[in-house]
Enzyme design. Structure first.
Site, PDB file in Angstrom:
ATOM      1  N   GLY A 173       0.816  -1.213   0.000  1.00 17.46           N
ATOM      2  CA  GLY A 173       0.000   0.000   0.000  1.00 17.46           C
ATOM      3  C   GLY A 173       0.842   1.251   0.000  1.00 17.46           C
ATOM      4  O   GLY A 173       0.567   2.215  -0.726  1.00 17.46           O
ATOM      5  N   HIS A 174       1.876   1.246   0.803  1.00 16.49           N
ATOM      6  CA  HIS A 174       2.804   2.374   0.875  1.00 16.49           C
ATOM      7  C   HIS A 174       3.481   2.604  -0.475  1.00 16.49           C
ATOM      8  O   HIS A 174       3.450   3.711  -1.022  1.00 16.49           O
ATOM      9  CB  HIS A 174       3.845   2.092   1.963  1.00 16.49           C
ATOM     10  CG  HIS A 174       5.069   2.937   1.886  1.00 16.49           C
ATOM     11  ND1 HIS A 174       5.156   4.176   2.464  1.00 16.49           N
ATOM     12  CD2 HIS A 174       6.272   2.717   1.279  1.00 16.49           C
ATOM     13  CE1 HIS A 174       6.352   4.689   2.231  1.00 16.49           C
ATOM     14  NE2 HIS A 174       7.049   3.822   1.519  1.00 16.49           N
ATOM     15  N   GLY A 175       4.101   1.556  -1.022  1.00 12.24           N
ATOM     16  CA  GLY A 175       4.845   1.707  -2.267  1.00 12.24           C
ATOM     17  C   GLY A 175       3.969   2.072  -3.444  1.00 12.24           C
ATOM     18  O   GLY A 175       4.247   3.033  -4.180  1.00 12.24           O
TER      19      GLY A 175
ATOM     20  N   ARG B  44      -7.902   2.363   8.967  1.00  8.07           N
ATOM     21  CA  ARG B  44      -8.587   2.612  10.236  1.00  8.07           C
ATOM     22  C   ARG B  44      -8.127   3.938  10.824  1.00  8.07           C
ATOM     23  O   ARG B  44      -6.935   4.167  10.995  1.00  8.07           O
ATOM     24  CB  ARG B  44      -8.323   1.460  11.209  1.00  8.07           C
ATOM     25  CG  ARG B  44      -9.043   1.595  12.542  1.00  8.07           C
ATOM     26  CD  ARG B  44      -8.918   0.297  13.332  1.00  8.07           C
ATOM     27  NE  ARG B  44      -7.535  -0.085  13.523  1.00  8.07           N
ATOM     28  CZ  ARG B  44      -6.747   0.372  14.513  1.00  8.07           C
ATOM     29  NH1 ARG B  44      -7.249   1.235  15.399  1.00  8.07           N
ATOM     30  NH2 ARG B  44      -5.507  -0.038  14.628  1.00  8.07           N
TER      31      ARG B  44
ATOM     32  N   LYS C 271      -2.118   2.873  13.464  1.00  2.97           N
ATOM     33  CA  LYS C 271      -0.724   3.043  13.050  1.00  2.97           C
ATOM     34  C   LYS C 271      -0.625   3.391  11.571  1.00  2.97           C
ATOM     35  O   LYS C 271       0.161   4.267  11.181  1.00  2.97           O
ATOM     36  CB  LYS C 271       0.080   1.772  13.340  1.00  2.97           C
ATOM     37  CG  LYS C 271       1.561   1.904  12.985  1.00  2.97           C
ATOM     38  CD  LYS C 271       2.328   0.635  13.273  1.00  2.97           C
ATOM     39  CE  LYS C 271       3.816   0.817  12.980  1.00  2.97           C
ATOM     40  NZ  LYS C 271       4.084   1.205  11.575  1.00  2.97           N
ATOM     41  N   SER C 272      -1.406   2.697  10.726  1.00  2.83           N
ATOM     42  CA  SER C 272      -1.347   2.979   9.291  1.00  2.83           C
ATOM     43  C   SER C 272      -1.819   4.396   8.984  1.00  2.83           C
ATOM     44  O   SER C 272      -1.311   5.048   8.064  1.00  2.83           O
ATOM     45  CB  SER C 272      -2.197   1.963   8.519  1.00  2.83           C
ATOM     46  OG  SER C 272      -1.639   0.672   8.611  1.00  2.83           O
TER      47      SER C 272
ATOM     48  N   HIS D 296      -2.408  -9.808  -5.060  1.00  2.00           N
ATOM     49  CA  HIS D 296      -2.113 -11.200  -4.715  1.00  2.00           C
ATOM     50  C   HIS D 296      -3.389 -11.991  -4.956  1.00  2.00           C
ATOM     51  O   HIS D 296      -4.481 -11.546  -4.595  1.00  2.00           O
ATOM     52  CB  HIS D 296      -1.693 -11.277  -3.249  1.00  2.00           C
ATOM     53  CG  HIS D 296      -1.067 -12.566  -2.832  1.00  2.00           C
ATOM     54  ND1 HIS D 296      -0.524 -13.474  -3.723  1.00  2.00           N
ATOM     55  CD2 HIS D 296      -0.871 -13.115  -1.597  1.00  2.00           C
ATOM     56  CE1 HIS D 296      -0.027 -14.492  -3.062  1.00  2.00           C
ATOM     57  NE2 HIS D 296      -0.237 -14.302  -1.770  1.00  2.00           N
TER      58      HIS D 296
ATOM     59  N   GLU E 296      31.945 -17.002   3.940  1.00  2.00           N
ATOM     60  CA  GLU E 296      31.866 -18.029   2.903  1.00  2.00           C
ATOM     61  C   GLU E 296      30.433 -18.465   2.612  1.00  2.00           C
ATOM     62  O   GLU E 296      30.171 -19.073   1.577  1.00  2.00           O
ATOM     63  CB  GLU E 296      32.693 -19.255   3.315  1.00  2.00           C
ATOM     64  CG  GLU E 296      34.182 -19.006   3.400  1.00  2.00           C
ATOM     65  CD  GLU E 296      34.808 -18.676   2.051  1.00  2.00           C
ATOM     66  OE1 GLU E 296      34.184 -18.975   1.017  1.00  2.00           O
ATOM     67  OE2 GLU E 296      35.917 -18.114   2.034  1.00  2.00           O
TER      68      GLU E 296
END
Length: 402
Positions: free
Chosen positions: A95-97, A114, A118-119, A177, A297
């Protein structure tokens, strides 16, 4: 690896290949240059009929169609979507990108999350403005003509009973998706029958979608049509794919996208690679090698030197660029690893296709203590000796020296 001198010589080339060109005319600049003029033209004249180009390419003897960003310059994109509002639901990685790329391309995009979560706060930090282009989910869906459901897979399943009635006739439903519609018996995501349902799946994280766009490069993506009511779903999917930051797109189906995606994440992209890293590192440590040597290695040489070159030139080139000793051993051991791993990969594909992986994901990610359990798992990985050694090794890279 025996070819130490060869590897050291190749490292500057790897760094060069990983660095984008400084002088690059980006798609962002093109969008900015035409944005105002397109808005005026949209009012003054009807949209012109555009011919959308398609390139047929040979992939190892198989002909496939590829849709390139060049087929959709900024002016055409803005004209095509001039009557649309793109309602992006969810502001996680994709969503951000995708959201920021759409905004930078000049499209009318709004974010629905919401309120005060946070989002919501993350979106405000990225310049989305409450009441202007940031709304709660219901308000965003009501305003949108194209609803981009970019919630997590578990959240899509949980919220679908509330969201579905709002996906009304005339809207377009977009996914990145195929998880929810393909495994509808488990997710309960039955899409409405009177709307276009499309998919654009960038082949990388949302951060990569954003960073490649800002560099003017673009990520490769797949696209698919689940349901075409208008007869324009395919064209719409390709246009949206370019708008969210794709450099080129190839066609697939919802089923193939989700099968290959879940399979790849659990295999060579993350799960399988991590398993091989751990196995090789542990054997080296058990045989008396130091943590720094074992990490170098196993991980450092692979990620900093060899993988970029394989990505740029292919495995045959990598074999040819190494010493005869390294080449002979790598070629000889390839079939042994293939024979040992192929049964595991077949079991993995079966587990994806029959829904076991979906069931596991939904059950785990829907638990009320999901976040705490996940953090505990992550903390365990973070404290493995291999990654504690890796932190020290990374601090020695020239770019990390202060």
């Amino acid at each position: 690896m025996a070819a130490r001198n060869c590897t050291k010589a190749l490292r500057p080339l790897a760094r060069q290949l990983a660095t984008p060109a400084v002088q690059r005319r980006t798609f962002v600049a093109a969008a900015s240059a035409v944005r105002a003029s397109v808005a005026v033209k949209a009012v003054a004249a009807p949209a012109r009929q555009q011919v959308r180009g398609v390139k047929t390419m040979d992939f190892a003897g198989h002909k496939e169609e590829v849709h390139e960003r060049a087929d959709w310059p900024a002016e055409k994109l803005l004209d095509y979507f001039k009557n649309d509002t793109l309602a992006l639901i969810g502001y996680g990685s994709q969503g951000h990108g995708q959201g920021l790329n759409l905004r930078d391309n000049g499209l009318n995009v709004i974010v629905g999350v919401r309120k005060n979560g946070k989002s919501w706060e993350d979106a405000i930090q990225d310049g989305w403005v409450p009441g202007k282009n940031l709304f709660d989910v219901d308000e965003a869906i009501s305003r949108g003509t194209i609803v981009m459901n970019l919630l997590s897979d578990a959240a899509q399943s949980e919220t679908w009973p509330h969201i579905k009635p709002q996906i009304t006739k005339g809207k377009t439903l977009y996914f990145s998706h195929g998880f929810s519609p393909v495994f509808k018996d488990l997710t309960k995501v039955e899409v409405p029958t009177d709307v276009d349902v499309i998919l654009v799946a960038p082949k990388g994280s949302g951060r990569t979608v954003r960073s490649l766009f800002r560099e003017g490069r673009g990520i490769n993506s797949s696209f698919a049509v689940y349901q075409d009511v208008t007869g324009k779903a395919k064209e719409k999917a390709v246009a949206l794919g370019v708008a969210v930051g794709s450099g080129y797109l190839y066609e697939t189906t919802f089923e193939k996208e989700v099968y290959s995606d879940l399979y790849g994440e659990r295999g060579c992209l993350m799960g399988g690679i991590h398993g091989m890293f751990l196995a090789q590192y542990e054997v080296l440590r058990e045989r008396g090698h130091s943590p720094s040597e074992a990490f170098n290695e196993t991980v450092e040489e692979a990620t900093q030197s060899l993988y970029p070159l394989i990505g740029a030139h292919g495995m045959d080139w990598m074999f040819d660029a190494c010493s005869t000793t390294a080449r002979r051993g790598a070629i000889d051991w390839t079939p042994k690893f293939k024979d040992a791993l192929k049964p595991v990969f077949n079991n993995l594909y079966d587990s994806v296709k029959n829904g076991d992986e979906t069931k596991r994901s939904l059950e785990y990610n829907s638990q009320p203590d999901y976040r705490e359990r996940y953090e505990a798992e992550l903390d365990e990985i973070r404290n493995l000796e291999i990654w504690r050694a890796g932190k020290a090794v990374r601090s020695l890279r020239p770019e990390n020296q202060k």
